[in-house]
Design a protein around this motif. Structure first.
Motif, mmCIF file in Angstrom:
data_model
loop_
_atom_site.group_PDB
_atom_site.id
_atom_site.type_symbol
_atom_site.label_atom_id
_atom_site.label_comp_id
_atom_site.label_asym_id
_atom_site.label_seq_id
_atom_site.Cartn_x
_atom_site.Cartn_y
_atom_site.Cartn_z
ATOM 1 N N ILE A 102 0.419 -1.547 -0.047
ATOM 2 C CA ILE A 102 -0.393 -0.040 -0.120
ATOM 3 C C ILE A 102 1.220 0.925 0.044
ATOM 4 O O ILE A 102 0.935 2.574 -0.329
ATOM 5 C CB ILE A 102 -0.635 0.390 1.489
ATOM 6 C CG1 ILE A 102 -1.900 -0.821 1.284
ATOM 7 C CG2 ILE A 102 -1.862 1.658 1.650
ATOM 8 C CD1 ILE A 102 -2.592 -1.257 2.420
ATOM 9 N N SER A 104 4.158 1.519 -1.140
ATOM 10 C CA SER A 104 4.445 1.471 -2.036
ATOM 11 C C SER A 104 3.790 3.132 -3.291
ATOM 12 O O SER A 104 4.396 3.114 -4.290
ATOM 13 C CB SER A 104 5.231 0.660 -2.975
ATOM 14 O OG SER A 104 4.310 -0.984 -3.444
ATOM 15 N N GLN A 105 2.452 2.541 -2.852
ATOM 16 C CA GLN A 105 2.174 3.574 -3.856
ATOM 17 C C GLN A 105 1.286 4.878 -3.467
ATOM 18 O O GLN A 105 0.566 5.127 -4.079
ATOM 19 C CB GLN A 105 0.367 2.649 -4.135
ATOM 20 C CG GLN A 105 0.187 1.357 -4.486
ATOM 21 C CD GLN A 105 0.445 0.688 -5.934
ATOM 22 O OE1 GLN A 105 0.291 1.648 -6.501
ATOM 23 N NE2 GLN A 105 0.761 -0.647 -6.763
ATOM 24 N N ALA A 107 -0.417 5.044 -1.249
ATOM 25 C CA ALA A 107 -1.854 4.919 -0.765
ATOM 26 C C ALA A 107 -1.910 5.809 0.845
ATOM 27 O O ALA A 107 -1.314 5.159 1.423
ATOM 28 C CB ALA A 107 -2.193 4.072 -1.136
ATOM 29 N N GLU A 202 -7.644 4.181 -2.831
ATOM 30 C CA GLU A 202 -6.656 4.009 -3.876
ATOM 31 C C GLU A 202 -6.406 2.195 -3.720
ATOM 32 O O GLU A 202 -5.831 2.100 -5.083
ATOM 33 C CB GLU A 202 -5.204 4.694 -3.227
ATOM 34 C CG GLU A 202 -5.417 6.304 -2.955
ATOM 35 C CD GLU A 202 -4.774 7.041 -2.031
ATOM 36 O OE1 GLU A 202 -5.022 6.288 -1.402
ATOM 37 O OE2 GLU A 202 -4.147 8.022 -2.553
ATOM 38 N N VAL A 203 -6.896 1.496 -3.317
ATOM 39 C CA VAL A 203 -6.161 0.296 -3.052
ATOM 40 C C VAL A 203 -7.626 -0.503 -2.047
ATOM 41 O O VAL A 203 -8.541 -0.090 -1.337
ATOM 42 C CB VAL A 203 -5.244 -0.103 -2.025
ATOM 43 C CG1 VAL A 203 -4.952 -1.849 -1.674
ATOM 44 C CG2 VAL A 203 -3.920 0.741 -2.738
ATOM 45 N N VAL A 236 -5.133 -0.363 -7.814
ATOM 46 C CA VAL A 236 -4.532 -1.551 -7.301
ATOM 47 C C VAL A 236 -6.332 -2.408 -6.258
ATOM 48 O O VAL A 236 -6.233 -2.063 -5.394
ATOM 49 C CB VAL A 236 -3.524 -1.352 -5.734
ATOM 50 C CG1 VAL A 236 -2.801 -2.324 -5.894
ATOM 51 C CG2 VAL A 236 -2.860 -0.500 -7.007
ATOM 52 N N GLU A 290 -2.582 -2.807 -11.348
ATOM 53 C CA GLU A 290 -2.251 -3.954 -10.569
ATOM 54 C C GLU A 290 -3.074 -5.311 -9.605
ATOM 55 O O GLU A 290 -4.340 -4.739 -8.740
ATOM 56 C CB GLU A 290 -1.061 -3.158 -9.702
ATOM 57 C CG GLU A 290 -0.154 -2.960 -9.959
ATOM 58 C CD GLU A 290 0.812 -1.859 -9.492
ATOM 59 O OE1 GLU A 290 0.852 -2.839 -7.965
ATOM 60 O OE2 GLU A 290 1.299 -1.142 -9.203
ATOM 61 N N MET B 1 8.212 -4.897 -7.652
ATOM 62 C CA MET B 1 7.885 -4.278 -6.833
ATOM 63 C C MET B 1 8.541 -4.866 -6.089
ATOM 64 O O MET B 1 8.850 -5.845 -5.568
ATOM 65 C CB MET B 1 6.403 -5.235 -6.349
ATOM 66 C CG MET B 1 5.905 -4.294 -5.262
ATOM 67 S SD MET B 1 5.156 -3.174 -4.954
ATOM 68 C CE MET B 1 4.303 -2.961 -6.724
#
Ligand code: SF4
Lengths: 487, 221
Positions: A102, A104-105, A107, A202-203, A236, A290, B1
């Motif tokens: 999460i 890494s986004q 978010a 966002e996720v 995502v 993703e 990732m």
């Protein structure tokens, strides 16, 4: 937000409290009667049910027998479909891994569909600690989240609440809520509140009902559409599942899906069956960019290691065993203090939390067998409970690998008493003497005798032992036959 | 990732591999429902969908579709609609309705349409990849032509299906269409409007997805 926490180790107290709560008992009674009847209606043909249960059991056993290969195949095919696969050994690793995904986004807004495995790893609390808002999108889960509680049933998380309680919660938490007891209006209120969350998220996080190794497909079963929203709207999607949920073939899915919905809520089919085999592919216009799959062990490999206990992993999480369990029906889900309550909870929780925490749970069964009778994949829950009771009491040196918390409920007094009994039973003359003395002294036993006499009278022992009575009878009949009596 | 899961897989696999003997498993099968005739299949499809609170309209042929759509529009007073441009019935949707309501194509990426879809779309239209008689189920294979959200977000979803697309059960569909050889990114089975019984076991419709599902079956195609 701190969630009210119940502990498996406090089962006895929690069960007593639940039994004293009349509203809770009546909410559960009504709900369980309803679900039992619905299931009964859904399986009107006993022959079809028997055939389907046997088939479902065999599918689950076959898939478990190949679990390592199927997990490899699932990973390979998911990756080929563009799904990123991650592994977590325990709750902590899974929490960290999902949080990293999460973060890494960049978010901070997450919606989550109904997923017991994320309850198991206490994901919401972890994300909240990191400043990430994770909103439950299943209506029942949303209600329990507002109440700062955990789900009390694996299919119907808010089953312990009636509509007044839901209306009160909405009034407390939802701005401009026009107080109503109309269930339709309450659902519309929840719908509107959650639509805002879907738009902003966002996720999206979901569970998985079946992960198909053959095609790298994640299947989700639901009625509301929140699962589809969660896995379609945010850019995502993170799916989280226990490693046992993998099935070998796509053709394994229809019979399992059919028996799952009918066992759970008596539905012939659910509104949505969502099969996800990858993120948005060019030139598609929607769906997440993703998709991630997190495969969680968290004690499942411990259950897998033992041939008998492995059957626990056949579970397809239908909840039928809890709906039919006389203990669950009376104390409700929270009393267990575990993510999975009821009969399935009693056999899976010792692997997730260890037997030390859960040794009271394995004794909370009358072994009436209702759970086994309704289980669509024929898990022998009563015999697994007996096995776990045994393991909780006695170190089983010959069993490898041992369960976490084995022998944690062992008592020196109990163990010594049984050893003495065993010794006495194999020494007849001392046994007979001890029994004769015991019978004479029995009337001097103190009252009360603990739990036994809480709602019973003290047992009155016969004036003679069984052996003495039989001996007397034998000598009488010998005398009779010697004197020709009885003709 | 860069997500850490270093030895987790290896450790889990090691534990799974170190097991006692695995019990042999039996081969069994279970019979799914089968229709004795196409008429019986259609009747079951219709009944099951209606039992799940969907509206089902059966037309004799495709020529009746335009009039049917127009009638529905008038009946429900739809003002705004969305459909996918490349779908099987898209031309009919457009010809029948373009002059009667604001009819939009799903041409842009979802992100650009999201607000309109959530807030100001009364109805969406799609075709179907198949139907399942046993359970009254629509099978959708969303694509660029007819994206996933077309059957999900608006309060009403209208789906058009030919009676000839209806099969008896899901197992049959999977094997006949060779699904095991690979699936699109999303396949969705829909058996009624969105619903929930999460509050006091009282069934309520329109929990998150469409409150209303209208299925138009074109017979004789
Ligand atoms: S143990 Fe059986 S009855 Fe209970 S939830 Fe699992 S599959 Fe359903």
């Amino acid at each position: 937000m701190s969630v009210q926490h119940y502990q498996a180790s406090q089962f006895k107290q929690q069960a007593s409290d639940a039994l004293a709560n009349q509203t809770l008992r009546s909410n559960f009674r009504g709900a369980m009667d309803y679900l039992q009847q619905k299931r009964k209606d859904a399986f009107s043909d006993p022959q079809e049910l028997a055939q389907l249960r046997e088939h479902a059991e065999n599918i689950r056993q076959r898939c478990l027998s190949k679990l390592p290969q199927l997990l490899e195949q699932l990973e390979k095919n998911c990756q080929a479909n563009g799904i990123q696969v991650h592994w977590a050994e325990d709750a902590k690793q899974a929490q960290q891994l999902i949080a990293e995904l999460i973060q890494s986004q960049g978010a901070t807004k997450v919606v989550k569909g109904k997923s017991m495995v994320t309850e198991e790893i206490e994901l919401n609390q972890h994300l909240e600690g990191l400043g990430i808002e994770c909103v439950e999108s299943d209506m029942g889960e949303y209600i329990v989240q507002l109440a700062k509680e955990t789900p009390s049933h694996i299919i119907m998380p808010a089953i312990h609440k009636n509509k007044q309680q839901v209306a009160d919660l909405f009034q407390q938490h939802i701005k401009d809520f026009d107080y109503t007891l109309s269930v339709d209006k309450l659902i519309q209120t929840g719908r509107e509140a959650l639509r805002t969350k879907f738009k902003q998220a966002e996720v999206g996080i979901s569970g998985v009902n079946f992960a198909v190794a053959e095609t790298g497909t994640l299947c989700l079963v639901e009625n509301e559409g929140n699962g589809r929203m969660t896995t379609t709207v945010p850019p995502v999607h993170i799916a989280v599942t226990g490693i046992e949920k993998v099935v070998e073939f796509l053709s394994d899915v229809p019979p399992l899906f059919s028996i799952l919905t009918r066992s759970a809520t008596g539905q012939h089919i659910t509104t949505y069956f969502n099969m996800i085999s990858g993120p948005r592919r060019a030139p598609e216009r929607d769906g997440p960019n993703e998709v991630h799959l997190v495969l969680l062990d968290n004690g499942r490999s411990q259950a897998y290691a033992d041939e008998a206990l492995r059957k626990t992993l056949q579970c397809i999480r239908c909840g039928a065993c809890m709906n039919h369990c006389p203990v669950y029906t009376r104390v409700g889900g929270h009393a267990y203090g575990t993510t999975y309550p009821g009969p399935i909870g009693k056999i899976i929780s010792p692997h997730l939390q260890g037997l030390a925490q859960t040794s009271d749970l394995v004794t909370a069964s009358s072994l009436c067998g209702a759970c086994e009778e309704v289980c669509p994949v024929k898990i022998p829950i009563p015999s697994l409970l007996q096995r776990l009771r045994h393991d909780a009491k006695l170190p089983a040196a010959e069993q490898t690998p041992s369960l976490k918390g084995q022998a944690s409920a062992a008592s020196w007094t109990e163990h010594t008493a049984w050893r003495m009994w065993a010794w006495l039973s194999t020494h007849p003359s001392i046994y007979n003497w001890a029994m004769a003395v015991g019978v004479k002294l029995a009337k001097y036993l103190p009252m009360p005798m603990g739990e036994w006499t809480r709602c019973r009278n003290k047992p009155e022992l016969a004036s003679q032992t069984f052996h003495q009575t039989m001996k007397r009878r034998a000598s009488k009949s010998l005398t009779r036959s010697a004197t020709g009596g009885g003709r | 990732m860069a997500v850490s899961n270093s030895n987790a897989k290896q450790n889990i696999m090691q534990r799974l591999a170190a097991v006692s003997a695995l019990a042999p498993t039996n081969q069994t099968s279970a019979n799914a429902w089968q229709a004795s005739s196409p008429e019986q299949a259609l009747a079951r499809f219709e009944q099951s969908l209606m039992a799940a609170h969907a509206d089902v309209i059966i037309l004799e042929n495709a020529k009746q579709l335009s009039a049917c759509l127009l009638e529905l529009q008038q009946q429900h007073q739809w003002q705004t609609a969305l459909y996918g441009e490349g779908g099987e019935w898209s031309k009919v949707f457009s010809l029948a309705l373009a002059e009667h309501l604001q009819l939009n194509h799903f041409l842009q990426p979802f992100e650009q349409l999201k607000t309109a879809l959530f807030d100001s779309t009364d109805v969406t239209f799609t075709g179907c990849a198949a139907g399942i008689a046993d359970t009254g189920t629509l099978v959708l294979k969303p694509s660029a032509d007819e994206p996933r959200s077309l059957s999900l977000i608006a309060p009403c979803h209208v789906a058009v299906i030919k009676a000839s697309q209806i099969v008896d059960n899901l197992s049959q569909l999977i094997s006949e269409q060779h699904w095991h050889k690979g699936l699109p990114s999303n396949v969705v089975l829909i058996s009624g409007p969105s619903k929930t019984a999460d509050i006091q076991q009282t069934l309520a419709y329109g929990a998150h997805g469409p409150c209303q599902l209208i299925v138009i079956v074109i017979n004789g195609e």
